[in-house]
Design a protein around this motif. Structure first.
Motif, PDB file in Angstrom:
ATOM      1  N   SER A 157       0.857  -1.195   0.000  1.00 34.92           N
ATOM      2  CA  SER A 157       0.000   0.000   0.000  1.00 34.92           C
ATOM      3  C   SER A 157       0.891   1.243   0.000  1.00 34.92           C
ATOM      4  CB  SER A 157      -0.918  -0.002   1.227  1.00 34.92           C
ATOM      5  OG  SER A 157      -0.154   0.136   2.402  1.00 34.92           O
ATOM      6  N   LEU A 158       2.162   1.035  -0.254  1.00 42.27           N
ATOM      7  CA  LEU A 158       3.112   2.154  -0.240  1.00 42.27           C
ATOM      8  C   LEU A 158       3.445   2.587  -1.665  1.00 42.27           C
ATOM      9  CD1 LEU A 158       5.180   3.870   1.538  1.00 42.27           C
ATOM     10  CD2 LEU A 158       6.831   2.079   0.972  1.00 42.27           C
ATOM     11  N   ALA A 159       3.253   3.888  -1.962  1.00 41.80           N
ATOM     12  CA  ALA A 159       3.670   4.436  -3.256  1.00 41.80           C
ATOM     13  C   ALA A 159       4.214   5.824  -2.979  1.00 41.80           C
ATOM     14  CB  ALA A 159       2.484   4.488  -4.216  1.00 41.80           C
ATOM     15  N   LEU A 160       5.534   5.950  -2.894  1.00 42.62           N
ATOM     16  CA  LEU A 160       6.116   7.208  -2.419  1.00 42.62           C
ATOM     17  C   LEU A 160       5.925   8.365  -3.393  1.00 42.62           C
ATOM     18  CD1 LEU A 160       9.312   5.932  -0.581  1.00 42.62           C
ATOM     19  CD2 LEU A 160       7.262   6.950   0.418  1.00 42.62           C
ATOM     20  N   GLU A 161       5.785   8.064  -4.685  1.00 42.37           N
ATOM     21  CA  GLU A 161       5.572   9.168  -5.635  1.00 42.37           C
ATOM     22  C   GLU A 161       4.114   9.589  -5.590  1.00 42.37           C
ATOM     23  OE1 GLU A 161       7.165   8.616  -9.693  1.00 42.37           O
ATOM     24  OE2 GLU A 161       8.312   7.005  -8.740  1.00 42.37           O
ATOM     25  N   ALA A 162       3.912  10.905  -5.367  1.00 41.73           N
ATOM     26  CA  ALA A 162       2.553  11.410  -5.199  1.00 41.73           C
ATOM     27  C   ALA A 162       1.678  11.127  -6.416  1.00 41.73           C
ATOM     28  CB  ALA A 162       2.582  12.905  -4.908  1.00 41.73           C
ATOM     29  N   GLU A 163       2.263  11.224  -7.624  1.00 43.22           N
ATOM     30  CA  GLU A 163       1.464  10.995  -8.833  1.00 43.22           C
ATOM     31  C   GLU A 163       0.956   9.563  -8.863  1.00 43.22           C
ATOM     32  OE1 GLU A 163       4.415  12.415  -8.794  1.00 43.22           O
ATOM     33  OE2 GLU A 163       3.983  14.465  -9.474  1.00 43.22           O
ATOM     34  N   VAL A 164       1.807   8.650  -8.478  1.00 44.44           N
ATOM     35  CA  VAL A 164       1.406   7.240  -8.469  1.00 44.44           C
ATOM     36  C   VAL A 164       0.283   7.037  -7.446  1.00 44.44           C
ATOM     37  CG1 VAL A 164       2.193   4.879  -8.027  1.00 44.44           C
ATOM     38  CG2 VAL A 164       3.708   6.514  -9.187  1.00 44.44           C
ATOM     39  N   MET A 165       0.470   7.657  -6.265  1.00 44.36           N
ATOM     40  CA  MET A 165      -0.528   7.487  -5.217  1.00 44.36           C
ATOM     41  C   MET A 165      -1.859   8.121  -5.619  1.00 44.36           C
ATOM     42  SD  MET A 165      -0.599   5.791  -2.420  1.00 44.36           S
ATOM     43  CE  MET A 165      -2.255   5.328  -1.996  1.00 44.36           C
ATOM     44  N   GLU A 166      -1.776   9.254  -6.333  1.00 40.33           N
ATOM     45  CA  GLU A 166      -3.043   9.851  -6.767  1.00 40.33           C
ATOM     46  C   GLU A 166      -3.754   8.934  -7.756  1.00 40.33           C
ATOM     47  OE1 GLU A 166      -3.431  13.499  -9.185  1.00 40.33           O
ATOM     48  OE2 GLU A 166      -4.960  14.105  -7.729  1.00 40.33           O
ATOM     49  N   ASN A 167      -2.977   8.318  -8.628  1.00 39.45           N
ATOM     50  CA  ASN A 167      -3.608   7.398  -9.581  1.00 39.45           C
ATOM     51  C   ASN A 167      -4.258   6.210  -8.884  1.00 39.45           C
ATOM     52  OD1 ASN A 167      -3.347   8.688 -12.023  1.00 39.45           O
ATOM     53  ND2 ASN A 167      -1.203   8.013 -12.271  1.00 39.45           N
ATOM     54  N   ILE A 168      -3.597   5.725  -7.836  1.00 46.46           N
ATOM     55  CA  ILE A 168      -4.204   4.635  -7.059  1.00 46.46           C
ATOM     56  C   ILE A 168      -5.535   5.106  -6.470  1.00 46.46           C
ATOM     57  CG2 ILE A 168      -3.941   3.248  -4.938  1.00 46.46           C
ATOM     58  CD1 ILE A 168      -0.915   3.106  -5.598  1.00 46.46           C
ATOM     59  N   ASN A 169      -5.525   6.335  -5.939  1.00 47.45           N
ATOM     60  CA  ASN A 169      -6.748   6.903  -5.379  1.00 47.45           C
ATOM     61  C   ASN A 169      -7.851   7.054  -6.419  1.00 47.45           C
ATOM     62  OD1 ASN A 169      -7.028   7.981  -2.445  1.00 47.45           O
ATOM     63  ND2 ASN A 169      -4.849   8.203  -2.939  1.00 47.45           N
ATOM     64  N   LEU A 170      -7.457   7.532  -7.617  1.00 46.98           N
ATOM     65  CA  LEU A 170      -8.461   7.718  -8.677  1.00 46.98           C
ATOM     66  C   LEU A 170      -9.091   6.375  -9.049  1.00 46.98           C
ATOM     67  CD1 LEU A 170      -6.612  10.367 -10.889  1.00 46.98           C
ATOM     68  CD2 LEU A 170      -8.730  10.704  -9.560  1.00 46.98           C
ATOM     69  N   LYS A 171      -8.257   5.354  -9.085  1.00 47.90           N
ATOM     70  CA  LYS A 171      -8.751   4.020  -9.421  1.00 47.90           C
ATOM     71  C   LYS A 171      -9.718   3.525  -8.337  1.00 47.90           C
ATOM     72  CE  LYS A 171      -7.076  -0.601 -10.457  1.00 47.90           C
ATOM     73  NZ  LYS A 171      -6.234  -1.503  -9.690  1.00 47.90           N
ATOM     74  N   LEU A 172      -9.324   3.776  -7.081  1.00 55.20           N
ATOM     75  CA  LEU A 172     -10.207   3.374  -5.979  1.00 55.20           C
ATOM     76  C   LEU A 172     -11.549   4.097  -6.062  1.00 55.20           C
ATOM     77  CD1 LEU A 172      -7.828   3.352  -2.835  1.00 55.20           C
ATOM     78  CD2 LEU A 172      -8.772   1.369  -4.026  1.00 55.20           C
ATOM     79  N   GLN A 173     -11.481   5.413  -6.300  1.00 57.42           N
ATOM     80  CA  GLN A 173     -12.720   6.192  -6.358  1.00 57.42           C
ATOM     81  C   GLN A 173     -13.623   5.717  -7.497  1.00 57.42           C
ATOM     82  OE1 GLN A 173     -13.841   8.276  -4.039  1.00 57.42           O
ATOM     83  NE2 GLN A 173     -11.971   7.825  -2.878  1.00 57.42           N
ATOM     84  N   ALA A 174     -13.021   5.403  -8.633  1.00 61.27           N
ATOM     85  CA  ALA A 174     -13.817   4.910  -9.764  1.00 61.27           C
ATOM     86  C   ALA A 174     -14.511   3.604  -9.372  1.00 61.27           C
ATOM     87  CB  ALA A 174     -12.912   4.686 -10.979  1.00 61.27           C
ATOM     88  N   LYS A 175     -13.786   2.774  -8.622  1.00 58.69           N
ATOM     89  CA  LYS A 175     -14.369   1.506  -8.170  1.00 58.69           C
ATOM     90  C   LYS A 175     -15.531   1.760  -7.213  1.00 58.69           C
ATOM     91  CE  LYS A 175     -12.085  -1.108  -5.082  1.00 58.69           C
ATOM     92  NZ  LYS A 175     -11.037  -2.026  -4.595  1.00 58.69           N
ATOM     93  N   TYR A 176     -15.365   2.731  -6.301  1.00 60.21           N
ATOM     94  CA  TYR A 176     -16.447   3.014  -5.348  1.00 60.21           C
ATOM     95  C   TYR A 176     -17.699   3.531  -6.067  1.00 60.21           C
ATOM     96  CZ  TYR A 176     -12.524   2.719  -2.044  1.00 60.21           C
ATOM     97  OH  TYR A 176     -11.424   2.311  -1.351  1.00 60.21           O
ATOM     98  N   ARG A 177     -17.492   4.328  -7.132  1.00 58.72           N
ATOM     99  CA  ARG A 177     -18.655   4.815  -7.893  1.00 58.72           C
ATOM    100  C   ARG A 177     -19.371   3.633  -8.566  1.00 58.72           C
ATOM    101  NH1 ARG A 177     -16.329   8.591  -5.780  1.00 58.72           N
ATOM    102  NH2 ARG A 177     -17.473   7.596  -4.101  1.00 58.72           N
ATOM    103  N   GLU A 178     -18.565   2.693  -9.044  1.00 57.51           N
ATOM    104  CA  GLU A 178     -19.127   1.486  -9.667  1.00 57.51           C
ATOM    105  C   GLU A 178     -19.959   0.692  -8.644  1.00 57.51           C
ATOM    106  OE1 GLU A 178     -19.563  -0.702 -13.100  1.00 57.51           O
ATOM    107  OE2 GLU A 178     -18.647   1.281 -12.823  1.00 57.51           O
ATOM    108  N   ILE A 179     -19.415   0.574  -7.425  1.00 54.91           N
ATOM    109  CA  ILE A 179     -20.125  -0.143  -6.355  1.00 54.91           C
ATOM    110  C   ILE A 179     -21.441   0.583  -6.031  1.00 54.91           C
ATOM    111  CG2 ILE A 179     -20.010  -0.820  -3.914  1.00 54.91           C
ATOM    112  CD1 ILE A 179     -16.947  -1.167  -4.295  1.00 54.91           C
ATOM    113  N   GLU A 180     -21.363   1.927  -5.993  1.00 53.50           N
ATOM    114  CA  GLU A 180     -22.582   2.711  -5.709  1.00 53.50           C
ATOM    115  C   GLU A 180     -23.638   2.470  -6.771  1.00 53.50           C
ATOM    116  OE1 GLU A 180     -20.836   6.578  -5.484  1.00 53.50           O
ATOM    117  OE2 GLU A 180     -20.697   6.555  -3.290  1.00 53.50           O
ATOM    118  N   LYS A 181     -23.178   2.292  -8.018  1.00 52.20           N
ATOM    119  CA  LYS A 181     -24.118   2.099  -9.128  1.00 52.20           C
ATOM    120  C   LYS A 181     -24.770   0.718  -9.055  1.00 52.20           C
ATOM    121  CE  LYS A 181     -22.713   2.020 -13.452  1.00 52.20           C
ATOM    122  NZ  LYS A 181     -21.637   2.396 -14.409  1.00 52.20           N
ATOM    123  N   ASN A 182     -23.990  -0.301  -8.674  1.00 50.27           N
ATOM    124  CA  ASN A 182     -24.458  -1.689  -8.826  1.00 50.27           C
ATOM    125  C   ASN A 182     -24.997  -2.368  -7.584  1.00 50.27           C
ATOM    126  OD1 ASN A 182     -23.433  -1.415 -11.397  1.00 50.27           O
ATOM    127  ND2 ASN A 182     -21.509  -2.462 -10.918  1.00 50.27           N
TER     128      ASN A 182
END
Lengths: 359, 181
Positions: free
Chosen positions: A218-243
């Motif tokens: 769960s460690l990603a020291l580069e902020a850009e990488v960590m933001e992308n992980i977050n964006l992916k998580l958020q997209a997944k949560y929206r999918e869960i909200e939809k389904n």
């Protein structure tokens, strides 16, 4: 006749875990959920299905054993009650960040602190808003019957694997300790190593010559990488909200007033609804079954035609914030709750409804 | 049909198991059932109680303020639950160790001298079954054959030789229950 059993909600969770092919349970005892591990120890699944049941040295150890098991693509779970669940939060945040599936059971008791052993629902915020650090969500299922305690084990695992996300059963001392009749799910064998490898290509199941190493972190020291992980998580949560929204509505079709409650309190609200209807008040009950994703649409639709909502919880008012956000001021959203292990009665709820809304 | 019952007494009197046998019998007879114990510190400190609901339809709240039938087996339980019997409902008590008689006029009150009888039968452990026999005599909520089946299910197999003694205790309870108002 179907094969009905009479058992406690906690016992039903244990039986269902073995039957749905779980690979491992790691826990540490705490009232009011100790029967989960006790029942598993009695069932001795390591002799039949090969499922591991282990009493860890602490809640922290247990959740990290879950982290390890989940990383290998195994179907693993833990259970605890409120104070123990606080201890697990760091591990849960790591598991959510690493996108691993697992099942966590919280049979809530009165808090804060070590609190009391009687039922409570005051861990709603912790379960639904991300009790650990960082922007993450659990899939949260709130059972109100012993049958649902049994059913949500399989459902929780299915959703966890479908979305590679931890799922939680958020129960309380009432559903944990109460006995009701229950039909246990049919036996499903544990997955073979080959099946695990196929279903979880991300798992640390042993590196094969034809692929790169799988790394769980769960460690990603580069902020850009960590933001992308977050964006992916958020997209997944929206999918869960939809389904994945689940809820139950009782007599809401003609209702002027709707009680919103989850878990065992929804059943006490049903009793209050029956009493109100006998007195001629048109009252309904809306019970969110998934707390995340929250059933916003059904509540929004009801807010177009009812005169008001009363949210009832065994807390100082936590889910009521989500009801208010959803209703967004269209009609009044009132709250009634008891704290510290006190269970509100149907009579109290009806009185609160009259005082706050019907007038 | 729906019966909402509270059974309350000291820990060790078999309050929870009596409720369990009743719930099992109801289940075997095809009813909806809930069995909700007070599992808090009061259970450890002395008084134990369990709410049992048997119904032909779906059961809403497993926790209740008022009951059709209250079975009270010590004074604190009588003090707590006598006022919570629905008007027209039933109160069953064992006078052993009680410091006062129940006082309600709007409910039917039955006495079962179960402690005394259990001692006389030299079968103290069947105390709760004497009470259960009394209850089923005045309120036949479930059939006796299902009660025996329920008992069999809730007793571990190593205790199955005690089934006959328990049946006898229930028969005795049915004989000695006495309406007092």
């Amino acid at each position: 006749m179907e094969d009905f059993k009479l058992m406690k909600g906690n016992e039903a969770i244990a039986h269902a875990a073995v039957r749905c092919g779980a690979d491992g349970y790691f826990g540490y005892p705490i009232t009011p959920q100790s029967e989960v591990m006790e029942t598993l120890m009695e069932l001795k699944p390591w002799e039949t299905t090969g499922m591991v049941v282990l009493q860890a040295e602490s809640e922290v150890a247990a959740i990290n054993m879950v982290y390890g098991g989940a990383g290998c693509g195994k179907k693993v779970m833990t259970s605890s009650s409120s104070p123990g669940m606080s201890l697990k939060q760091e591990g849960i945040s790591y598991i959510a960040s690493a996108e691993l599936p697992c099942l966590i059971v919280n049979v809530m008791r009165g808090g804060p602190g070590l609190g009391t052993i009687q039922p409570s629902q005051a861990d709603y915020f912790q379960a639904v808003k991300g009790g650990g650090h960082g922007d993450y969500r659990l899939i949260v299922l709130a059972p109100s019957t012993v049958q649902e305690m049994a059913d949500f084990v399989g459902l929780g695992f299915d959703l966890a694997f479908k979305y590679q996300n931890p799922a939680m059963i958020l129960a309380d001392g009432i559903v944990g300790q109460m006995m009701e009749k229950v039909v246990l799910p049919p036996f499903k064998p544990r997955r073979t190593e080959e099946e695990v490898r196929q279903e979880c290509p991300w798992g640390t199941t042993g590196k094969l010559p034809n692929r790169k190493r799988n790394i769980i972190t769960s460690l990603a020291l580069e902020a850009e990488v960590m933001e992308n992980i977050n964006l992916k998580l958020q997209a997944k949560y929206r999918e869960i909200e939809k389904n994945e929204v689940r809820f139950e509505a009782h007599q809401c079709e003609d209702a002027d007033y709707v009680l919103v409650a989850f878990g065992s309190i929804a059943r006490i609200c049903e009793k209050a609804m029956e009493m109100a209807r006998e007195e001629g008040y048109k009252v309904g009950v809306l019970r969110p079954i998934t707390l995340f994703p929250f059933p916003t649409n059904p509540i929004k639709e009801l807010s177009q035609k009812v005169k008001g909502f009363l949210t009832v919880e065994m807390s100082a008012g936590q889910m009521v914030e989500d009801v208010r956000l959803t209703v967004n001021g269209t009609v009044p959203v009132e709250f009634y709750g008891r704290m510290g292990g006190i269970v509100p009665s149907a009579e109290e709820i009806l009185a609160a409804l009259k005082e706050k809304l019907i007038k | 049909m729906k019966k909402e019952i509270i059974i309350a007494g000291f820990g060790g009197q078999g309050v929870l198991s009596m409720g369990k046998i009743l719930a099992y019998a109801g289940l075997l007879q095809g009813k909806e059932v809930t069995w909700m114990p007070a599992y808090g510190p009061e259970q450890r400190g002395g008084t134990a109680n369990v709410t049992v609901i048997l119904s032909d339809d779906r059961i809403s709240s497993p926790i209740l303020q008022q009951f059709d039938i209250a079975i009270v087996l010590n004074q604190p339980s009588m003090d707590k639950f006598e006022p919570r019997v629905k008007p027209g409902g039933v109160l069953i008590y064992d006078p052993n160790g009680m410091t006062r008689e129940p006082a309600r006029k709007d409910i039917t009150i039955y006495k079962v001298t179960a402690t005394e009888t259990a001692i006389a039968m030299n079968a103290q452990k069947t105390f709760n079954m004497i009470i259960l026999g009394g209850l089923l005599k005045i309120a036949p909520i479930v059939d006796m054959e299902y009660v025996m089946l329920g008992l069999k299910k809730s007793l571990p197999e190593r205790h199955h030789h005690l089934l006959a003694a328990n049946e006898l205790a229930m028969q005795q309870g049915a004989k000695i229950i006495e309406k007092i108002n």
